[in-house]
Structures are given as C-alpha cells and as structure tokens.
Design a protein around this motif. Structure first.
Motif, mmCIF file in Angstrom:
data_model
loop_
_atom_site.group_PDB
_atom_site.id
_atom_site.type_symbol
_atom_site.label_atom_id
_atom_site.label_comp_id
_atom_site.label_asym_id
_atom_site.label_seq_id
_atom_site.Cartn_x
_atom_site.Cartn_y
_atom_site.Cartn_z
ATOM 1 N N THR B 137 -6.843 -9.205 -1.999
ATOM 2 C CA THR B 137 -6.801 -10.415 -2.868
ATOM 3 C C THR B 137 -6.719 -11.759 -1.677
ATOM 4 O OG1 THR B 137 -4.648 -10.471 -3.846
ATOM 5 C CG2 THR B 137 -6.896 -10.240 -4.986
ATOM 6 N N VAL B 138 -5.936 -11.320 -0.626
ATOM 7 C CA VAL B 138 -4.934 -12.272 -0.149
ATOM 8 C C VAL B 138 -5.676 -11.959 2.090
ATOM 9 C CG1 VAL B 138 -2.572 -13.463 1.976
ATOM 10 C CG2 VAL B 138 -3.093 -12.365 -1.272
ATOM 11 N N PHE B 139 -5.674 -10.861 1.569
ATOM 12 C CA PHE B 139 -6.060 -9.789 3.604
ATOM 13 C C PHE B 139 -6.985 -9.813 3.080
ATOM 14 C CE2 PHE B 139 -1.304 -9.926 3.766
ATOM 15 C CZ PHE B 139 -1.204 -11.031 4.681
ATOM 16 N N LYS B 140 -8.046 -10.586 3.457
ATOM 17 C CA LYS B 140 -9.820 -9.945 2.927
ATOM 18 C C LYS B 140 -9.879 -9.281 3.778
ATOM 19 C CE LYS B 140 -14.180 -12.059 2.223
ATOM 20 N NZ LYS B 140 -14.891 -13.276 1.669
ATOM 21 N N TRP B 141 -9.333 -9.550 5.693
ATOM 22 C CA TRP B 141 -10.782 -8.362 6.550
ATOM 23 C C TRP B 141 -9.589 -7.593 6.650
ATOM 24 C CZ3 TRP B 141 -15.132 -9.056 7.802
ATOM 25 C CH2 TRP B 141 -15.850 -10.512 7.099
ATOM 26 N N ASN B 142 -7.912 -7.592 5.950
ATOM 27 C CA ASN B 142 -7.254 -6.300 7.059
ATOM 28 C C ASN B 142 -7.166 -4.848 5.572
ATOM 29 O OD1 ASN B 142 -6.137 -8.362 7.843
ATOM 30 N ND2 ASN B 142 -4.781 -6.978 8.938
ATOM 31 N N GLU B 356 -14.083 -2.051 1.393
ATOM 32 C CA GLU B 356 -13.502 -2.064 0.258
ATOM 33 C C GLU B 356 -13.783 -1.247 -0.759
ATOM 34 O OE1 GLU B 356 -12.678 -6.146 0.129
ATOM 35 O OE2 GLU B 356 -13.763 -6.553 -1.326
ATOM 36 N N ASN B 357 -14.808 -0.595 -0.322
ATOM 37 C CA ASN B 357 -15.766 0.211 -1.918
ATOM 38 C C ASN B 357 -15.960 1.644 -1.797
ATOM 39 O OD1 ASN B 357 -16.298 -1.930 -4.045
ATOM 40 N ND2 ASN B 357 -16.689 -3.068 -2.301
ATOM 41 N N LEU B 358 -14.698 2.673 -0.673
ATOM 42 C CA LEU B 358 -14.608 3.434 0.016
ATOM 43 C C LEU B 358 -14.559 4.307 -1.369
ATOM 44 C CD1 LEU B 358 -12.538 4.132 2.954
ATOM 45 C CD2 LEU B 358 -15.075 4.072 2.980
ATOM 46 N N ASN B 359 -15.068 5.478 -1.210
ATOM 47 C CA ASN B 359 -14.684 6.443 -2.598
ATOM 48 C C ASN B 359 -14.918 7.622 -2.143
ATOM 49 O OD1 ASN B 359 -14.368 7.223 -4.973
ATOM 50 N ND2 ASN B 359 -15.600 7.126 -5.665
ATOM 51 N N SER B 380 -10.409 -0.549 -3.433
ATOM 52 C CA SER B 380 -11.053 -1.761 -4.408
ATOM 53 C C SER B 380 -10.987 -2.773 -3.336
ATOM 54 C CB SER B 380 -10.480 -1.761 -5.248
ATOM 55 O OG SER B 380 -9.120 -1.837 -5.149
ATOM 56 N N CYS B 381 -11.058 -4.313 -4.134
ATOM 57 C CA CYS B 381 -11.119 -5.421 -3.618
ATOM 58 C C CYS B 381 -9.390 -5.601 -3.927
ATOM 59 C CB CYS B 381 -11.516 -5.942 -4.865
ATOM 60 S SG CYS B 381 -11.471 -8.319 -4.057
ATOM 61 N N THR B 382 -8.684 -5.061 -4.854
ATOM 62 C CA THR B 382 -7.205 -5.685 -4.286
ATOM 63 C C THR B 382 -6.392 -4.570 -3.702
ATOM 64 O OG1 THR B 382 -6.890 -4.514 -6.708
ATOM 65 C CG2 THR B 382 -7.338 -6.724 -6.812
#
Lengths: 358, 441
Positions: B137-142, B356-359, B380-382
């Motif tokens: 939620t803070v580090f969108k690109w890491n 961010e949506n690896l499964n 996930s996003c968070t």
C-alpha cells in the motif's frame, strides 16, 4: 589563425582584466553556454542526461572544489569524499528537520556544514605538508564513514542507515524530469565556476598560489599561511559539499555512506591531476575523463567487437574497460604531465599561429 | 603531443560515443539484467547472473511467454550504486521499455526505489532490498517476493529456539550479529531487537567494514563475549573470511547461522572442512542439482552450448537464486498477460499488476520445474512478499544439506514492523496509502 589577436587592443584596465581577454574565447564560451542551456535539454535523450550529463556536471563541480585546494593552494587532500558526504548529510538533515525549507538554502547549508568540517580537518595543514597532509586528510574520510554509519542522529534513525529525499522543487518548479535536474546542476556549476574563477584571480587566489609555490617565501612577503590555507580548505570544502549534496539529492535520490567512500576521494584527486592542477577548465576535462570515459568504453566496446564479428562477454567488457582506462591514464600523463588542460592550452597556442607554425 | 593525433583521437572517441548499441527487435519483452561479475563481490554475483540469464534463455527455448520472446541486455555494475543507477538509466528505455528491474544490491535498490515510480518500472528484489517494502500500500512498485531480511532473521531465531528446545529457552542467551556495515547488513536489526525484547536474549551488534576482509577486531570481541550463537550477515569475501576467523578463534561453526546471502558454495568452498557444521537460512531453495529445472537447463541450453557459465555450477545455491528471481519476474509478466491480453508485450505498469496478483500454485511450480525447490507463493495489493518460508541448510564439508523443516516467519511480529516502518516512510515522503480502487488498476 583561430586565435589571432591582431587588432584586439585593451584601452582600459577593466578590459585588460577580463576573465576571457580574447574575443574568440568569449564567443566560444558564450556558444558553449547557449548550447549547454538551450540546446542540450532539447536534444539529449533521457539516458544521456540522467546517466551521463548530470553526474558529469556534479562531479565537475566537486573536481572544481578539489582543484581549489589541491591545484591552487597545493594542499593534497584525500578527504574529498568525506566533504561530499558531510555536504550531503548536512543538507539532508536541514531539509528533513526543517519542513518547508527550500532546496537551494538546504544545499547551501549543506555546503556550510562541509566548510566547518573542512576547516577542522584542514588544521593539520598548518603543521604538515604534501604526502603527510594527504594521509592526515584521509582521517577525514574514515571519520565521516564512521560518523554516518554509527551516529544514528544523522540518518534520522532509519533502521538501514540509508536515507532518501523526494519532492524536490525550486521556486515551485519540480525537480523531477531529467531536464530540470540537469539545468539545476548546471546553474549551480556555472555560478560556482564563475565565482571561483574570480576568487582565484583575486588577492585570495594569489595568496593560495604563493603558498603552493613556496610557503616560506609567501610568509616572508606577508601572507599569513594559516589564513590562506584554512580559507582554501573552507572554499574548497564548501564547493565539494554542495556537489555532494547534489550528488545525493539529484543523482542518487537515496544513498548510504558507501556512496562517498574513499574511492570517491581518490577519483576526485585523479581528476584534478589528469585534468590539470590549478586550472578551472582542467576540472571539467578531468571529470569527463574519469566519469564519462569508462561508460563510453563500456558501451562502445561491444559495438567495436561487433564490427569484427566478435562477441564479448560482460566480464570481458568490464575488464577491458579497466585496462584501456588505466592505459589511457598512463598515456596521457606521459604525453602531458600537466594534464588535459595544458594540452588544451598548447592546442590553443598552436591555433594562434596556424597555419604557419614556427 | 601532435595536435593532429589528438584531433584524430577526439574524432574517434566521438564516433564511438555516437554508435548506439543495437536495439532489440520489437514484439519482444525486454528485461534489463543488472549484474556484477567483477569486483569484490564477483564470486557471488556471477553464479546469480548465470542463473538469471539462463532462466531467461530457457523461457525463450520453451517458446517464450505465450509466444512473446524475452530479450535482455546485461550491464555490469560492480556492486557500485552510482554505476547501478547508470545501468538502470541506460537500460530502462531499451527494447520498448524495461518490464521490470532487479538491482541485486541493497544500495542500488534504495536508489532505484526513488526512481521507479516515476519511470513506472517494477523493482523486483527477491530476498533482499528494503524489508518494509513488503507493504504494497505504500511501496507500490517494490516487490521483495518470497522473503526479506526480516523473514531470514526470524527464521534463524526460530531455528535456534528449536535447537534450544523452545523460544522461552532463549532467555539470557547471548546472540551476536556480525554484519556487513551497510544498509544490507543493518536490515535485520529492527527485527532482532524486537525478538530480543520478546524473549529476553542479549543481542550484540558487531559491524564489519565493507568489503569485510578485516574482521580480526570483531572476532576478538566474539572471543571475549563468547556468544551462544553468531548470526552472519555477510556477502562476498566477508563470508569465507568470517568462517576462517571462526576457525582460528575456535568458535563452533555449528553455532553460526548465516543469512541466505551467506550460505552458498563460494562462501564455504575455500574453507572446506573448516566450515563443516556451518548453518545458513535458505530462501526456500538450497542447492538443487536434482530438480527438474536444472535438468531442463542442462538439456536445453548447456548441452547445446548455449548455457551461461560453467555447466557444473548449474543448480548451486546462488545459481538457483538467480533462476528463481528470473522466474518470479517472468511469472509476473505471464500473470499480466492473463489479464491484459495473452501474447502481447506488457508495459511496466501491466507487469506491476501481474506481480501484485501472482498466484503460483504447486501445480504451476511443478510445471515450471520448481517442484520441491520452493513452496507456492501468492501476492496481493497489500502483501508484495507473498510468502515467508525458509529452511536451514548445513554445510557438511562437501555440499549443502537441509537440516530443518520448513519454518515460517512469525507474521505477528513482522506485519506490525512492516506496517510501522512503511508508515514512517510514507510520512517522510508525504505519500498517501493506496485506495482499494488503486489496487485494481
């Protein structure tokens, strides 16, 4: 032919004391400035600006600072990396601890921190000279490494010890795009270079050079060595400090003490030696040689290998880069021990007589 | 010097500068490879790079990602932050734009973290980088996928506790952390301090100046304090030096636990029997010469003389780390294609969504040849980390052997730490946390 000065007569002291007394030089410098300010930001690619020109401009600034101390005052220093670090961390602390402090004052305050630090570590210069002083200033390097790694106050207690800045702006103008960063650094460089040039032409600069050439004789004619040496340390470390702050803020964005390691000090010293001691242009040549050339080699070698149908591995390139670079240093120093700036002035001298050399 | 030759030299130099390296063809997904095969860290950087590049080649040999081939270019950083930034700037725009970047250095990760959001390129740091960047939620690109130093530290403490017979047995024990004096080495400290507070053990911090050859003073302190356990947070030449010093000091190697960057073959090879019994936490995988992936690499690349690096090193610890890092990036691209169109070249922003949506289910991992190498991961996003599992392996004098079960880092400790540190970063940067709507983008 290009530098023929026939007909350029000086009729006033003012005219005689200009920074560039020859018309051709004034025109050339004007063109270079116009090119750097008005043409480069539009022509240069993002990569060229971000990865080559910005570091080149900032390192030129640092080399300029080192040149004041080493080239003009003759005080060999290996603490330049430390002065850069103090400038960077000083500016960072002011910038973060005083919310709302604009960028330019933060940079200047960072430079002032470096000034104090430089004077402190310049004190040994009153007793020791030459190589001994180089070793004494090396202490500054180790001290700053220790300080910024250990004293958590300087890094605002960040757990990793790495700090970062963002949202930079000058007069409401965001410093984010490559062009804006480049222009900011360039403005700082030009302002500092002009001021330094005038300083070294003036009384203070002459004192520095007298100390450099023979300190005992200088003292005999009434120059106070303490004042001259410490002022050189102060001016030099201020410039290096500002360069360090720019390096951290504008180029890296986030940094750790390793960014200003002893390697950086050595590189800066090599720059002024290869560029030309006691010459403003030398700082630029030296910075270009040490920072830009390896990158150019790194990218050109695979292309050249490609012409001959050869494939060259990443390791091969890295090693070849070091070898060629080292070879070039030796070659240049043999060809012209006074540095690239001297080479340039020799060239100018020849152009003056061209095409009828004698 | 003759002016003419100087002019010639200048002309030649400028001609070289103008000659841009050939661009990759269009319709290829470009991945920059920042590696270091020279300098003090080369013995460890090289196998990682070999694994990374080999995996990219393997993906191409298997037919690409839904038909999209990968193109890549290597850039030598020498583990130098300024040079890494130069490499990043050089490669970020090539081949239609970099899909993702893996800096392979904590210092460079910090610097590139500040640049990536502007360039819109995801920064994938498999098992290194900044630990708090697990908070998406803070580090969108890491994307510190599969583990951070906090996971490593926590797993080690758990392993020690198991050896001692329970976390409560740690009370009064002395644990020393010998670390590389850089952001990398300092990363585990907050977690260890937290654990020390919880269980009442005494944490001693013993920094070693980079690159880590000079450790005499540190080991004198070890000799003096006689800690019950030593944690080793080193990289490159520092690790083997530490093991030699331990041998000289007479400190039991069985009581030493390295981080996953201190637990590969180059670290112990030269020490040989002297390192016998030395433990290191793994980032899920260890040395995996028997895995299907390694067999694929050998048969599809090395047997056809297309492999990178020596064939006998395929499957070693750092080689596997490189391959796994590349795989996670590639799977991010694949996940992005599933949403934004199969067989298309993805942009950095789309890859970010994919990462961010690896499964990665067990079945998918088996298909990729990672069966037994690692456990399923889902991000996930968070949560940009996706999994917090590790094992301990021990050097038996000839090879690394697993000596523990799977350990999961304690979320109850890591989560609040990630949240608070990330919040501090957000406050410093005046960032607002991402909204649920932003998560879907």
């Amino acid at each position: 032919m290009f530098y023929r000065e026939n007909g350029q007569f000086k009729t006033s002291y003012r005219a005689d004391q200009q920074v560039f007394p020859i018309l051709q030089d004034r025109v050339a410098i004007g063109l270079v400035l116009i090119f750097a300010f008005a043409v480069v930001p539009f022509l240069a690619s993002d990569y060229l600006m971000r990865a080559i020109l910005i570091p080149f401009v900032i390192i030129s600034l640092a080399a300029l600072g080192v040149n004041v101390l080493v080239g003009y005052c003759g005080q060999i220093s290996l603490g330049s990396g430390a002065f850069m670090a103090v400038g960077a961390y000083g500016a960072y602390n002011f910038f973060v601890r005083f919310p709302g402090l604009p960028l330019i004052p933060a940079l200047i305050l960072g430079g002032l921190c470096a000034t104090l630090f430089g004077i402190l570590f310049g004190l040994p210069s009153l007793r020791v000279k030459g190589l001994y002083l180089a070793v004494a200033t090396l202490a500054a390097q180790f001290f700053s490494d220790w300080m910024f790694l250990r004293i958590k106050w300087f890094t605002l207690d960040t757990p990793s010890g790495s700090v970062s800045v963002s949202n930079l702006q000058v007069f409401g103008w965001p410093i984010e795009s490559a062009a804006s960063k480049y222009l900011l650094c360039l403005v700082v460089l030009v302002v500092v270079a002009v001021l330094t040039k005038n300083l070294v032409r003036g009384a203070i600069g002459r004192e520095w050079m007298a100390i450099r050439d023979m300190d005992v004789a200088a003292a005999v004619i009434g120059i106070r060595p303490m004042y001259a040496k410490l002022s050189a340390f102060a001016v030099s470390s201020f410039i290096i400090g500002v360069a360090g702050a720019l390096w951290a803020f504008v180029y890296l964005g986030a940094w750790e003490p390793a960014a200003f390691s002893v390697d950086q000090s050595f590189r800066l010293l090599f720059m002024v030696i290869i560029g030309g001691l006691g010459s403003i242009t030398g700082a630029f040549f030296g910075a270009a040689f040490i920072t830009v050339l390896p990158i150019v080699l790194n990218q050109a070698l695979p292309v050249i290998a490609g012409w001959f149908g050869a494939q060259i591995s990443t390791v091969g390139i890295a090693h070849a880069e070091l070898m060629i670079f080292g070879g070039l240093i030796v070659w240049f120093l043999i060809v012209e021990p006074h540095g690239l700036a001297k080479l340039w002035s020799t060239g100018k001298q020849k152009l003056r007589l061209w095409p009828f050399p004698h | 010097m003759k002016l003419k030759s100087l002019a010639l030299a200048v002309a030649a130099a400028s001609a070289l500068a103008g000659a841009a390296p050939a661009f990759a063809q269009a319709k290829e997904q470009f991945i920059p490879v920042l590696s270091y095969r020279t300098g003090a860290y080369a013995p460890n950087g090289t196998p990682w790079a070999n694994g990374y590049v080999d995996y990219l080649k393997l993906v191409n040999a298997r037919g690409g990602i839904n038909g999209v081939k990968l193109s890549f270019e290597e850039c030598e950083t020498g583990y130098d932050t300024a040079r890494s930034v130069e490499c990043y700037e050089r490669l970020k725009g090539k081949g239609g734009g970099a899909s993702l970047v893996q800096p392979l250095s904590t210092g460079a990760t910090f610097a590139i973290t500040e640049k990536a959001p502007i360039d819109k390129i995801p920064v994938v740091t498999v098992g290194y980088g900044r630990s708090e960047s697990a908070d998406g939620t803070v580090f969108k690109w890491n994307f510190p996928i599969a583990g951070t130093y906090w996971v490593a530290a926590d797993a080690i403490i758990q392993a020690i506790a198991k050896k001692e017979g329970g976390l409560d047995k740690l009370k009064g024990k002395k644990i020393a952390l010998i670390y590389h004096d850089s952001p990398y080495g300092k990363e585990p400290i907050p977690l260890l301090q937290e654990r020390a507070k919880m269980h009442g053990f005494d944490l001693q911090l013993l920094p070693v100046t980079a690159p880590g050859v000079e450790q005499k003073a540190t080991w004198l302190q070890v000799r003096q304090a006689r800690p019950d356990y030593v944690l080793l947070w080193g990289w490159g030449v520092m690790n083997s030096t530490a093991l030699k010093e331990a041998q000289a000091t007479g400190y039991a190697r069985e009581k030493m636990y390295g981080v996953w960057w201190a637990g590969a073959e180059p670290d112990v090879k030269d020490v040989g029997d002297g390192a016998k019994g030395y433990n290191a936490v793994t980032m899920q995988h260890g040395a995996e010469p028997q895995s299907k992936l390694v067999k694929d690499v050998v048969s599809m690349l090395h047997d056809k003389n297309q492999g990178t690096g020596p064939k006998e090193e395929v499957g070693q610890v750092l080689y596997m780390r490189g391959a796994m890092s590349a795989m996670l990036g590639v799977e991010g691209i694949r996940a992005a294609q599933e949403r934004f169109g199969k067989g298309k070249v993805m942009t950095g922003e789309q890859v970010r969504w994919g990462l961010e949506n690896l499964n990665l289910t067990q079945a998918k991992l088996d298909g990729l040849g990672f069966a037994g190498v690692m456990r399923p991961i889902s991000t996930s996003c968070t949560d940009h980390m996706g999994a917090a599992w590790a094992r301990i392996h021990t050097w038996d004098g000839k090879a690394w052997k697993f000596t523990s079960d799977w350990l999961q880092a304690d979320e109850q400790i890591i989560k609040p730490l990630v949240k608070s540190t990330a919040a501090k970063y957000a406050a410093e940067k005046k960032l607002t946390a991402r909204t649920p709507a932003d998560c879907q983008s």
